[in-house]
Scaffold this active site. Structure first.
Site, PDB file in Angstrom:
ATOM      1  CB  SER A   9      -0.737   0.024   1.036  1.00 49.04           C
ATOM      2  OG  SER A   9      -1.600  -1.207   1.067  1.00 49.04           O
ATOM      3  CG  HIS A  62      -2.094   3.762   3.474  1.00 51.40           C
ATOM      4  ND1 HIS A  62      -3.265   3.525   3.275  1.00 51.40           N
ATOM      5  CD2 HIS A  62      -1.683   2.706   3.121  1.00 51.40           C
ATOM      6  CE1 HIS A  62      -4.066   1.927   3.654  1.00 51.40           C
ATOM      7  NE2 HIS A  62      -1.974   1.367   3.476  1.00 51.40           N
TER       8      HIS A  62
END
Length: 229
Positions: free
Chosen positions: A127, A181
């Site tokens: 991610s 992220h």
């Protein structure tokens, strides 16, 4: 419309990354004896991020291996779909060195941010790197906003899809860390903005990221000593 073979040839880097994570997942599924959910100990043994091992034992290689591990089928599919969306776009706008630099620096620094925020959690997934690629596209669009305004709506549509996907992932997979992220997004945005201006700046970007990685790595052991002991 491109054939599947033509699509793979055109976006080979993205498909290589997709295939790599998929193969690693199948191997981890074999060891976990489950196709849907991975055994946490198997993930740690295969190279997941885990502060006591990564930071205190100096197993920094986990910053790389964790990017190719996933906690379950939902986690894998959503990440791979996100990579498919943004990776192909990035290959249209960036050369090979820029694409790979952004991907891996985003993933590694995202992992370091995760280690700082969650010192005793097990972390896996691509991610951070995927958000880095998305950030790179955002940087590209900002750098060339006057020339490619017609593409902005399509970009924002992909943005909405990816945000929705990762919200689902965040709520469904305990080992997902939003801080990774954000770290990846910022690193990718900087790379995308700078390298879309001039790909020759890759050495400046790469050197800066390496220095940042080394600085964080040198800081984390003391940070862990303060909060864990």
């Amino acid at each position: 419309m491109l054939s599947m073979k033509g699509d793979i040839q055109r976006y080979r880097l993205t498909y290589i990354l997709l295939a790599s994570s998929s193969v690693v997942y199948l191997f981890s599924a074999l060891l976990s004896q489950s196709l849907s959910d991975m055994d946490m100990q198997v993930l740690v043994d295969m190279g997941a991020l885990f502060g006591p091992l990564t930071v205190l034992k100096g197993e920094w290689w986990r910053l790389l291996t964790a990017m190719f591990l996933h906690g379950g089928m939902t986690h894998l599919l959503m990440n791979m779909f996100s990579l498919y969306l943004v990776g192909r776009g990035a290959e249209m706008y960036f050369d090979t060195k820029s694409y790979l630099s952004i991907y891996f620096f985003s993933g590694i620094i995202g992992g370091l941010v995760s280690l700082y925020i969650h010192p005793v959690s097990v972390g896996v997934g691509a991610s951070g790197a995927i958000f880095g690629v998305f950030g790179a596209l955002a940087g590209f669009f900002l750098a060339h906003r006057e020339k490619i305004a017609s593409h902005t709506k399509a970009f924002m549509k992909d943005f909405s899809i990816i945000i929705a996907i990762n919200l689902v992932i965040g709520f469904s997979i305990p080992s997902i860390d939003v801080s990774a992220h954000i770290g990846g997004l910022i690193v990718g945005f900087i790379g995308g903005f700078v390298l879309s201006k001039d790909p020759k700046w890759i050495w400046v970007y790469s050197s800066t990221m390496v220095l940042l990685i080394l600085a964080i790595i040198s800081y984390l052991p003391d940070h862990y000593a303060q909060i864990l002991f």
